[in-house]
Design a protein around this motif. Structure first.
Motif, short mmCIF file in Angstrom:
data_model
loop_
_atom_site.label_atom_id
_atom_site.label_comp_id
_atom_site.label_asym_id
_atom_site.label_seq_id
_atom_site.Cartn_x
_atom_site.Cartn_y
_atom_site.Cartn_z
N PRO A 42 0.82 -1.21 0.00
CA PRO A 42 0.00 0.00 0.00
C PRO A 42 0.85 1.27 0.00
CG PRO A 42 0.01 -1.01 2.17
CD PRO A 42 0.72 -1.96 1.26
N SER A 43 0.47 2.21 -0.85
CA SER A 43 1.16 3.50 -0.87
C SER A 43 0.23 4.57 -1.42
CB SER A 43 2.44 3.42 -1.71
OG SER A 43 2.17 2.96 -3.01
N ALA A 44 0.50 5.80 -0.99
CA ALA A 44 -0.26 6.95 -1.47
C ALA A 44 0.71 8.09 -1.71
CB ALA A 44 -1.33 7.37 -0.47
N VAL A 52 -3.90 12.99 -6.33
CA VAL A 52 -3.66 12.00 -5.29
C VAL A 52 -3.66 10.63 -5.96
CG1 VAL A 52 -4.57 10.90 -3.20
CG2 VAL A 52 -4.66 13.39 -3.46
N LEU A 53 -2.68 9.81 -5.63
CA LEU A 53 -2.56 8.46 -6.17
C LEU A 53 -2.52 7.47 -5.01
CD1 LEU A 53 -0.23 7.21 -8.94
CD2 LEU A 53 -0.18 6.11 -6.73
N PHE A 54 -3.33 6.41 -5.09
CA PHE A 54 -3.35 5.36 -4.09
C PHE A 54 -3.25 4.03 -4.81
CE2 PHE A 54 -6.24 2.61 -1.31
CZ PHE A 54 -5.22 2.25 -0.45
N ARG A 55 -2.45 3.10 -4.26
CA ARG A 55 -2.25 1.82 -4.92
C ARG A 55 -1.80 0.75 -3.93
NH1 ARG A 55 3.38 3.63 -7.78
NH2 ARG A 55 4.74 2.98 -6.09
N GLN A 61 -3.59 1.55 -10.22
CA GLN A 61 -3.57 2.74 -9.38
C GLN A 61 -4.90 3.47 -9.42
OE1 GLN A 61 0.78 4.42 -9.75
NE2 GLN A 61 -0.15 4.34 -11.76
N LEU A 80 -8.04 12.86 4.58
CA LEU A 80 -7.92 11.77 3.61
C LEU A 80 -8.06 10.44 4.32
CD1 LEU A 80 -5.95 14.20 2.64
CD2 LEU A 80 -5.16 12.52 1.02
N PHE A 82 -7.81 6.18 3.23
CA PHE A 82 -7.47 5.21 2.20
C PHE A 82 -7.79 3.82 2.72
CE2 PHE A 82 -5.27 8.13 -0.48
CZ PHE A 82 -4.76 9.08 0.38
N ALA A 91 -10.56 5.73 -1.76
CA ALA A 91 -9.99 6.94 -1.17
C ALA A 91 -11.15 7.87 -0.88
CB ALA A 91 -9.00 7.59 -2.12
#
Length: 143
Positions: A42-44, A52-55, A61, A80, A82, A91
């Motif tokens: 997990p990363s943002a 904003v990118l979350f994956r 993504q 925020l 996630f 998100a």
């Protein structure tokens, strides 16, 4: 752990923005045991243009474009959240929900590495001053 199985991954933030000098984006958080693509875990990330990118994998993504247009305004606070719920990345930014269905799982080798990997905030998990996020991050909770 739900972080490894992918059933639920709730992470919540509130932050007051200040920009990301030196880069056009910064890591809000990263948890990964791999240095190479597909960067499973997990990363943002937050970009200076407000994206904003979350994956949980680099090849799937959730990108929310220009959702934080006032990122350089330190007087503005954002909230925020996630999570990964089953096959959905979710998100929630300032009360609005964004979702993406994902089809790929974290591989077995990466899942083993994740068990030992720290969750890092505001920087890369390998080199802490790479991908810096120069923000005042507050009220972090991991449920």
């Amino acid at each position: 752990s739900s972080l490894l199985t992918g059933t639920d991954l709730p992470i919540n933030y509130s932050f007051c923005a200040g920009g990301c000098p030196s880069f056009n984006y910064g890591a809000l958080f990263i948890r990964s045991g791999r240095e190479n693509y597909p960067y499973e875990g997990p990363s943002a990330f937050i970009a200076t243009n407000g994206d904003v990118l979350f994956r949980v994998r680099a090849d799937e993504q959730l990108i929310i474009e220009k959702v934080l247009p006032d990122i350089a305004n330190s007087a503005v606070t954002h909230h925020l959240e996630f999570s990964r719920r089953g096959s959905k990345l979710v998100a929630e930014i300032d009360g609005k929900k964004y979702e993406k269905t994902i089809t790929k799982e974290i591989g077995a080798v990466a899942a083993e590495l994740l068990k030992r990997a720290p969750l890092r905030f505001r920087g890369n998990y390998v080199i802490s001053d790479y991908q810096p996020l120069i923000l005042n991050v507050t009220n972090i909770s991991i449920n």
